[in-house]
Design an enzyme around this catalytic site. Sequence first.
Site, PDB file in Angstrom:
ATOM      1  N   HIS A   1      82.004  50.150  50.832  1.00 26.36           N
ATOM      2  CA  HIS A   1      82.702  49.717  49.610  1.00 26.36           C
ATOM      3  C   HIS A   1      84.211  49.649  49.764  1.00 26.36           C
ATOM      4  O   HIS A   1      84.904  49.157  48.887  1.00 26.36           O
ATOM      5  CB  HIS A   1      82.342  50.637  48.443  1.00 26.36           C
ATOM      6  CG  HIS A   1      82.972  51.994  48.541  1.00 26.36           C
ATOM      7  ND1 HIS A   1      82.544  52.924  49.460  1.00 26.36           N
ATOM      8  CD2 HIS A   1      84.004  52.569  47.863  1.00 26.36           C
ATOM      9  CE1 HIS A   1      83.282  54.017  49.332  1.00 26.36           C
ATOM     10  NE2 HIS A   1      84.167  53.820  48.369  1.00 26.36           N
TER      11      HIS A   1
ATOM     12  N   LYS B   1      73.975  41.240  64.507  1.00 29.03           N
ATOM     13  CA  LYS B   1      73.697  40.696  63.170  1.00 29.03           C
ATOM     14  C   LYS B   1      72.338  39.976  63.143  1.00 29.03           C
ATOM     15  O   LYS B   1      71.625  40.026  62.137  1.00 29.03           O
ATOM     16  CB  LYS B   1      74.825  39.750  62.739  1.00 29.03           C
ATOM     17  CG  LYS B   1      76.108  40.491  62.396  1.00 29.03           C
ATOM     18  CD  LYS B   1      75.901  41.351  61.150  1.00 29.03           C
ATOM     19  CE  LYS B   1      77.120  42.125  60.747  1.00 29.03           C
ATOM     20  NZ  LYS B   1      76.865  43.014  59.581  1.00 29.03           N
TER      21      LYS B   1
ATOM     22  N   TYR C   1      78.517  40.919  68.790  1.00 28.94           N
ATOM     23  CA  TYR C   1      78.456  41.066  67.328  1.00 28.94           C
ATOM     24  C   TYR C   1      77.315  40.215  66.754  1.00 28.94           C
ATOM     25  O   TYR C   1      76.537  40.673  65.909  1.00 28.94           O
ATOM     26  CB  TYR C   1      79.800  40.628  66.745  1.00 28.94           C
ATOM     27  CG  TYR C   1      79.870  40.583  65.247  1.00 28.94           C
ATOM     28  CD1 TYR C   1      80.020  41.742  64.501  1.00 28.94           C
ATOM     29  CD2 TYR C   1      79.807  39.365  64.564  1.00 28.94           C
ATOM     30  CE1 TYR C   1      80.107  41.694  63.114  1.00 28.94           C
ATOM     31  CE2 TYR C   1      79.884  39.311  63.189  1.00 28.94           C
ATOM     32  CZ  TYR C   1      80.041  40.479  62.467  1.00 28.94           C
ATOM     33  OH  TYR C   1      80.104  40.429  61.098  1.00 28.94           O
TER      34      TYR C   1
ATOM     35  N   ASN D   1      83.476  32.148  57.375  1.00 27.34           N
ATOM     36  CA  ASN D   1      84.670  33.000  57.511  1.00 27.34           C
ATOM     37  C   ASN D   1      85.202  33.368  56.120  1.00 27.34           C
ATOM     38  O   ASN D   1      85.429  32.486  55.299  1.00 27.34           O
ATOM     39  CB  ASN D   1      85.763  32.265  58.296  1.00 27.34           C
ATOM     40  CG  ASN D   1      85.390  32.080  59.762  1.00 27.34           C
ATOM     41  OD1 ASN D   1      84.220  31.889  60.099  1.00 27.34           O
ATOM     42  ND2 ASN D   1      86.371  32.140  60.636  1.00 27.34           N
TER      43      ASN D   1
ATOM     44  N   SER E   1      76.881  36.903  59.380  1.00 38.49           N
ATOM     45  CA  SER E   1      78.055  36.066  59.628  1.00 38.49           C
ATOM     46  C   SER E   1      77.584  34.739  60.208  1.00 38.49           C
ATOM     47  O   SER E   1      76.538  34.672  60.860  1.00 38.49           O
ATOM     48  CB  SER E   1      78.945  36.781  60.627  1.00 38.49           C
ATOM     49  OG  SER E   1      79.711  35.858  61.365  1.00 38.49           O
ATOM     50  N   SER E   2      78.392  33.697  60.019  1.00 36.70           N
ATOM     51  CA  SER E   2      78.007  32.390  60.552  1.00 36.70           C
ATOM     52  C   SER E   2      78.023  32.377  62.080  1.00 36.70           C
ATOM     53  O   SER E   2      77.486  31.450  62.691  1.00 36.70           O
ATOM     54  CB  SER E   2      78.929  31.298  60.011  1.00 36.70           C
ATOM     55  OG  SER E   2      80.264  31.596  60.331  1.00 36.70           O
ATOM     56  N   CYS E   3      78.594  33.406  62.723  1.00 37.19           N
ATOM     57  CA  CYS E   3      78.620  33.393  64.197  1.00 37.19           C
ATOM     58  C   CYS E   3      77.262  33.742  64.801  1.00 37.19           C
ATOM     59  O   CYS E   3      77.106  33.746  66.013  1.00 37.19           O
ATOM     60  CB  CYS E   3      79.702  34.301  64.736  1.00 37.19           C
ATOM     61  SG  CYS E   3      79.334  36.022  64.506  1.00 37.19           S
TER      62      CYS E   3
ATOM     63  N   GLU F   1      82.291  61.125  53.608  1.00 39.11           N
ATOM     64  CA  GLU F   1      81.145  61.688  52.865  1.00 39.11           C
ATOM     65  C   GLU F   1      79.810  61.345  53.520  1.00 39.11           C
ATOM     66  O   GLU F   1      78.863  62.132  53.462  1.00 39.11           O
ATOM     67  CB  GLU F   1      81.141  61.146  51.427  1.00 39.11           C
ATOM     68  CG  GLU F   1      82.272  61.675  50.567  1.00 39.11           C
ATOM     69  CD  GLU F   1      82.497  60.837  49.310  1.00 39.11           C
ATOM     70  OE1 GLU F   1      83.205  61.322  48.423  1.00 39.11           O
ATOM     71  OE2 GLU F   1      81.976  59.691  49.217  1.00 39.11           O
TER      72      GLU F   1
ATOM     73  N   HIS G   1      91.072  38.298  61.523  1.00 33.14           N
ATOM     74  CA  HIS G   1      90.663  36.905  61.627  1.00 33.14           C
ATOM     75  C   HIS G   1      91.878  36.001  61.397  1.00 33.14           C
ATOM     76  O   HIS G   1      92.950  36.458  61.038  1.00 33.14           O
ATOM     77  CB  HIS G   1      89.554  36.605  60.602  1.00 33.14           C
ATOM     78  CG  HIS G   1      88.226  37.146  61.010  1.00 33.14           C
ATOM     79  ND1 HIS G   1      87.748  38.346  60.552  1.00 33.14           N
ATOM     80  CD2 HIS G   1      87.290  36.679  61.860  1.00 33.14           C
ATOM     81  CE1 HIS G   1      86.569  38.578  61.090  1.00 33.14           C
ATOM     82  NE2 HIS G   1      86.262  37.590  61.897  1.00 33.14           N
TER      83      HIS G   1
ATOM     84  N   VAL H   1      84.366  42.953  51.836  1.00 30.69           N
ATOM     85  CA  VAL H   1      83.146  42.506  51.155  1.00 30.69           C
ATOM     86  C   VAL H   1      82.674  43.567  50.163  1.00 30.69           C
ATOM     87  O   VAL H   1      82.403  43.278  48.994  1.00 30.69           O
ATOM     88  CB  VAL H   1      82.035  42.188  52.184  1.00 30.69           C
ATOM     89  CG1 VAL H   1      80.717  41.897  51.481  1.00 30.69           C
ATOM     90  CG2 VAL H   1      82.445  40.996  53.046  1.00 30.69           C
TER      91      VAL H   1
HETATM   92  P1  GDP Z   1      86.237  33.156  64.925  1.00 33.28           P
HETATM   93  O1  GDP Z   1      86.010  32.299  63.708  1.00 33.28           O
HETATM   94  O2  GDP Z   1      85.108  34.110  65.186  1.00 33.28           O
HETATM   95  O3  GDP Z   1      86.581  32.329  66.139  1.00 33.28           O
HETATM   96  O4  GDP Z   1      87.458  34.144  64.653  1.00 33.28           O
HETATM   97  P2  GDP Z   1      89.003  34.037  64.230  1.00 33.28           P
HETATM   98  O5  GDP Z   1      89.128  33.906  62.758  1.00 33.28           O
HETATM   99  O6  GDP Z   1      89.663  35.224  64.863  1.00 33.28           O
HETATM  100  O7  GDP Z   1      89.576  32.738  64.947  1.00 33.28           O
HETATM  101  C1  GDP Z   1      89.335  31.430  64.483  1.00 33.28           C
HETATM  102  C2  GDP Z   1      90.212  30.433  65.207  1.00 33.28           C
HETATM  103  O8  GDP Z   1      91.576  30.604  64.791  1.00 33.28           O
HETATM  104  C3  GDP Z   1      90.218  30.551  66.735  1.00 33.28           C
HETATM  105  O9  GDP Z   1      90.254  29.240  67.271  1.00 33.28           O
HETATM  106  C4  GDP Z   1      91.539  31.263  66.996  1.00 33.28           C
HETATM  107  O10 GDP Z   1      92.070  31.009  68.300  1.00 33.28           O
HETATM  108  C5  GDP Z   1      92.414  30.624  65.933  1.00 33.28           C
HETATM  109  N1  GDP Z   1      93.663  31.358  65.619  1.00 33.28           N
HETATM  110  C6  GDP Z   1      94.888  30.791  65.526  1.00 33.28           C
HETATM  111  N2  GDP Z   1      95.837  31.719  65.310  1.00 33.28           N
HETATM  112  C7  GDP Z   1      95.178  32.911  65.201  1.00 33.28           C
HETATM  113  C8  GDP Z   1      95.623  34.241  64.965  1.00 33.28           C
HETATM  114  O11 GDP Z   1      96.817  34.537  64.806  1.00 33.28           O
HETATM  115  N3  GDP Z   1      94.659  35.210  64.902  1.00 33.28           N
HETATM  116  C9  GDP Z   1      93.335  34.922  65.069  1.00 33.28           C
HETATM  117  N4  GDP Z   1      92.430  35.925  64.964  1.00 33.28           N
HETATM  118  N5  GDP Z   1      92.890  33.666  65.335  1.00 33.28           N
HETATM  119  C10 GDP Z   1      93.801  32.680  65.399  1.00 33.28           C
END
Ligand code: GDP
Length: 317
Positions: free
Chosen positions: A12, A141, A137, A166, A108-110, A39, A180, A16
Site C-alpha cells: 500500500h 510476473k 522480472y 507503463n 506488467s506489459s513486459c 509489520e 522508469h 499502485v
Molecule cells: P521499459 O519500458 O521496461 O523499457 O522501462 P523504462 O521506463 O525504464 O524505459 C523506457 C524507455 O525510455 C527506454 O527506451 C529507455 O532507454 C528510455 N529512457 C530515456 N530516458 C530515460 C531515463 O532517464 N530513465 C529511464 N529509466 N529510461 C529512459
Amino acid sequence: MNKQARIFVAGHRGMVGSALVRRLVADGYGNVVTRTRAELDLTDQAAVNRFFESEQIDVVLLAAARVGGIFANASQPGEFIYENLVIETNVIHAAYRARVERLVFFGSSCIYPKQCPQPIREEYLLTSPLEPTNDAYAIAKIAGLKLCEAYNREYGTQYVALMPTNLYGPNDNYDLNSSHVLPALLRKAHEARMSGAATLTVWGSGTPCREFLHVDDLAAATLFVLEHNLTDGLFNVGVGEDLSIRELAECICKVVGFEGELVFDASKPDGTPRKLLDVSRLTQIGWRATIGLEAGIAATYQDFVKAHGSTAAAMPA
Ligand code: GDP
C-alpha cells in the site's frame, strides 16, 4: 462488492497500492487492511501464513512487488526474479489456504514477447522470446499469473491478473538509477529548468514507443473488475495509444517549462522497441481510461514538486 469486505492491499505504500487505497476509501469501502513491511514481511512465508490465518481477509489486491526501470531490471535480475516470485507464491498460496475467494494480481506489459504483433493481445503471452533487459522480472510476473490460473482451475478460486502498461502518478520512484522513464524525465526536466541548464539527457535513441497509464486509472480499472465480477483470466490495462520516448520528453518539457535541447545518450539501452497493449477485452465490457497524458503529467508534476520540489536537486541520483 460488499462495502464492508475486508480488502487487503499488499504494497500500500507503493504507487499502485497507494492509488488502490485512495480509490477504495473514496468509494466507501470501510475495511481496507494494510501492513507496512516492518509489520509484515511478504517474503517471510510463515509470517504471511499467520497473517492470513488471523485476519479473515475477503479480497486481496496484490500490488507488492520489486519494480524498476530498464537500468535496475538489467543490473539486478536476481533480486527482481527472487523477490517477486517469493512474494507471489507466499501471498497467493496463503490466500488460497485461508479460503480467500477473490484476488487481483498485478503484472506488467513486459510479460509479453519482445517482437510481439502490436497492439498486444492477451493471447500473445508465451508465443516467442522476452525482451532481455527485463526477462527476469517478466518470468516472475508470468509465474504469478500462471499461479492464479492454476489455482482457479484446480481449486475454484477467482483470482484475476491485470497487466498494466507503463504506469505513472503520485508516489512514483524518482531515483534516476531505478526509476522508469516518465518520472526520470520529469525530475530531469525540473532540475534542468531550476538550474538553467541548456540540455536534458534522454537515454537511448528516443525512438522506442511506450504507452503510459495514470495509476488512478489502474485503480479505477481494478474496482471495475471487482465490481463487475470478472473472476478469471488476464486483462490488459492501458490507454490504447502510445508515443515515442522523444515525444514523451517533449511533452514533459512543455509541462515543466524547460526550453533547452534534448540530447540522446546512445550508450544507454532502448529496450523493447514498442509495447502497446490491446485493451479491447476491458473496453468491450465497458471500462476505459479517462486521464489524458498531458493532464496526467501536469497533475503528477504538481505532486512531484509538493513532495520533492525544494529537495529535488539533492535527491540521490
Ligand atoms: P521499459 O519500458 O521496461 O523499457 O522501462 P523504462 O521506463 O525504464 O524505459 C523506457 C524507455 O525510455 C527506454 O527506451 C529507455 O532507454 C528510455 N529512457 C530515456 N530516458 C530515460 C531515463 O532517464 N530513465 C529511464 N529509466 N529510461 C529512459
